[in-house]
Design a protein around this motif. Sequence first.
Motif, short mmCIF file in Angstrom:
data_model
loop_
_atom_site.label_atom_id
_atom_site.label_comp_id
_atom_site.label_asym_id
_atom_site.label_seq_id
_atom_site.Cartn_x
_atom_site.Cartn_y
_atom_site.Cartn_z
N GLY B 248 0.82 -1.20 0.00
CA GLY B 248 0.00 0.00 0.00
C GLY B 248 0.85 1.25 0.00
O GLY B 248 2.05 1.22 -0.30
N THR B 249 0.23 2.36 0.35
CA THR B 249 0.94 3.63 0.37
C THR B 249 1.65 3.78 1.71
O THR B 249 1.29 3.16 2.69
CB THR B 249 -0.05 4.79 0.20
OG1 THR B 249 -1.09 4.61 1.17
CG2 THR B 249 -0.66 4.78 -1.18
N ALA B 250 2.64 4.66 1.71
CA ALA B 250 3.42 4.88 2.92
C ALA B 250 2.55 5.51 4.00
O ALA B 250 1.86 6.49 3.74
CB ALA B 250 4.62 5.76 2.62
N THR B 253 6.69 7.57 7.66
CA THR B 253 8.00 7.72 7.02
C THR B 253 8.98 8.29 8.04
O THR B 253 8.61 9.11 8.87
CB THR B 253 7.96 8.68 5.81
OG1 THR B 253 7.51 9.95 6.27
CG2 THR B 253 7.03 8.18 4.73
N GLU B 268 10.20 3.53 5.50
CA GLU B 268 8.77 3.70 5.25
C GLU B 268 8.02 2.51 5.81
O GLU B 268 8.43 1.37 5.61
CB GLU B 268 8.53 3.69 3.72
CG GLU B 268 8.24 5.03 3.13
CD GLU B 268 7.99 4.94 1.64
OE1 GLU B 268 7.64 3.83 1.14
OE2 GLU B 268 8.15 5.96 0.97
N ARG B 270 4.42 0.84 5.30
CA ARG B 270 3.32 0.99 4.35
C ARG B 270 2.05 0.31 4.83
O ARG B 270 2.10 -0.75 5.47
CB ARG B 270 3.73 0.39 3.00
CG ARG B 270 4.89 1.13 2.38
CD ARG B 270 5.44 0.42 1.18
NE ARG B 270 6.71 1.02 0.80
CZ ARG B 270 7.67 0.37 0.16
NH1 ARG B 270 7.49 -0.91 -0.18
NH2 ARG B 270 8.79 0.97 -0.15
N ASP B 306 0.93 9.50 8.10
CA ASP B 306 -0.11 9.93 7.17
C ASP B 306 0.20 11.30 6.58
O ASP B 306 -0.69 12.11 6.38
CB ASP B 306 -1.45 9.98 7.91
CG ASP B 306 -2.55 9.36 7.05
OD1 ASP B 306 -2.23 8.88 5.96
OD2 ASP B 306 -3.71 9.36 7.50
#
Lengths: 330, 490
Positions: B248-250, B253, B268, B270, B306
């Motif tokens: 998925g998206t980070a 981070t 990261e 994710r 986020d």
Amino acid sequence: MTVEAPTGPATLGQSRRGRWGAGSILPVVAILVLLLIAVGIRQPDFYDPPALLAFLKRSAPLIILAAGQYFVIVAGDFDLSVGSLVTAEVVIAARLIDGDPSATWPVVALVLAFGLLVGLVNGLVTTLLLVPSFITTLGMYLILVGAVYTWTGGSPRGALSEEFRMLGRRGIEGVPWLGEIPYAVLILLVLAGLAILAMRSDFGKVLLAVGDNPRAARLAGGRVAGVRTIAFVVSGGCAAVAAILLGGFGGVSFQVGAGLEFTAITAVVLGGVVLGGGRGSVVGAMLGALTLQTLLTLLNLLGVAGALASAVQGLIILAAVAIGGLRART
Amino acid sequence: MHGVGKSFYGVSVLSNVDIDVHPGEVHAVVGENGAGKSTLMKIASGVYQPDSGTLRIAGESVVLHNPRDAQAAGVGIIHQEFNLLPERTVAENVFLGREPTRRGLVDRRAMRARTAELLTAVGAETVRPTDRVGALGVAQQQVVEIVKALSLDARVLIMDEPTAALADHEVELLYALVRRLQARGIGILYVSHRLAEVFDLSSRITVLKDGRRVVTVDTADATPEALVRHMVGRELASYYPPKADAPGTALVTLAGAGNGRLRPIDLELRAGEVLGVGGLQGSGRSALARALFGVEGFTAGRMTLDGRPVRPRSPRQAVRAGIAYVTEDRKGEGLALSQSVLDNALLASRAATPRWFGGGARTTSVRDLLAAVEVHAAGADQEVRYLSGGNQQKVVLARWLAMKPRVLLFDEPTRGIDVGAKAAIHELIRDLADQGAAVLMISSELPELLGMSDRIVVMRDGALAGELPGDASEEAVLSLATGTPHEVPA
């Protein structure tokens, strides 16, 4: 033959700590019942409602102190400053009121505020400066004793107003059957109710967890220092209330609070609360105080010298802690 | 020993192990850390009593209640840590507690003579009975331990990692000594993870893994490669739940984030992904998780959650930001052991988001969670200390599930947990990722790390040593962890 790890250890229920185990209130209830029966045999009119209420009135300060001490002990700390705090409060109140009835209520408010403040200082020194509470509150004990002696020049001055003493002495009169309902008993009931509610709240549950394992409480997102500090503030506040009631009972002296910290701790331990924290209930602590008071009454009725009472207290605390330790092991 | 089994607190650490030693034989026992070698040796030397199985010495069934029984039965053990009094002489150490006496007094002359005799027998004449033990080298102290065992007429000698403390040239002396003992007809159980010496010394090799005997082979027929395969073993690997289809998206981070124990880290986490963190003990794996959770927070660099910058300064802030941390020290800092199952499961909700009213609905939902993760307890009001490790860990999981965290940090999530509960916890972790949480999982167990992770980072000396795909090999992880390309994992 192969040994397999048990996957559904429902059978572990056997090792569950029984209702008589450490932290339980049943033992103190049993002792209390026995003592009450003994007192009743020695003095049958003990169970007349007015006499019973008078007994509760006498017990109220110790029960309130024990409730306050419970919050501190269950979080894993001690509060040794409450005895000298009671003395300090009474002596301060007497000097500030100095017989002037109009000063009563401001001084009552001041006494409460001072108790809370002493608790706050105890809590902050313990949690922020990382001084063990044993030492913090022992230091506070000596500070209060020394300060009060210095301030009064060695003997208490002034006098409490009749209005101030009313809280500990008087009550709502003319109640059918019961006679007089002492204010002390009403205050006790209100505080006991609040204490029970507090221990059922999230705060109370976190307080127990802090006393049990502060690191786990912190990692679960708890404010460990905050919760422990609040416990000291509660104890200081309870000591202030106890001081107001005790000021009403007796005269103004340096002896009014002497030894009360130890009596309160004895009561808490007698109520099944485990020193070191995490186990025991506030109801147990308060019943412990009532039990101790009943025992002292009984000793008095039996004509045992007052001096021996402290020896009995010492015995109780040693026995209660030792038995608590044995029960925790089984 | 036949069919020996042992479990601690409901966790089986050894089951149904058979092993035998002939007079004059060196039988090597190998296996990874936690394979059960130490437990087996402690059973053989009377420290532990087996839950099942039998011990026979010279054909006779024996029960060893304590190490003294084992000595009497002729079993001697040389621990990694020596058990000697440095201020006493060699002879005094050898006969400690059972000095020969003459007319009620210690007969020093007999004691010295007997010690000298034994030292000669093992070919260690350089050690004198009158030497002070503290003045001896490590290898010579080991000789004293061995002589001590021999003075008890040991017929079986257990040597636990005997070369661990020795310098290279001392190892040769030990070899010579072992061969002399063999010649005297003493059977030796030789525990080691150094394959080279196992091949040099032993006639047979037994491989332990996860508390079971995998195989016993004649050394002549074995190869190091085959042994490593047996030690590492992959039987359990197939039980891991299927991995994520697409990362998925980070969600979290880190950019140059570090503190006193961590060098600047870029990383990261994710959504939907299990990020495995490998590395040796003390490489900074736990420090990373604890920094993310605000226990010992980052002092440098940036952390975003986020897309928004965050820097938790306490666990409370982290919890409130939607981060959860399952510690490796479950009893020390995970659970309040005297509190009930229910109170422990409610602890995070109550501690991080306390309320005066409305606790009832929360309690109901946590009860449901406890049932959903299948905690086996006598009741929700049972003290959590009486639960098995696996059930305790499920209570901790329920605690965090109640907080609906978006980021979960697991530090050794299945340590001390038996195989069945382990699989259940693996599935719960995977479910969380599938539901969109970002999961970081630290594990020392390579099969677990490889079986669970979609992506792996390996730490060394407080820094990221490298990143690997989820289907990397154990060798790749180990070589990054140790910083030495291609070493036999042993």
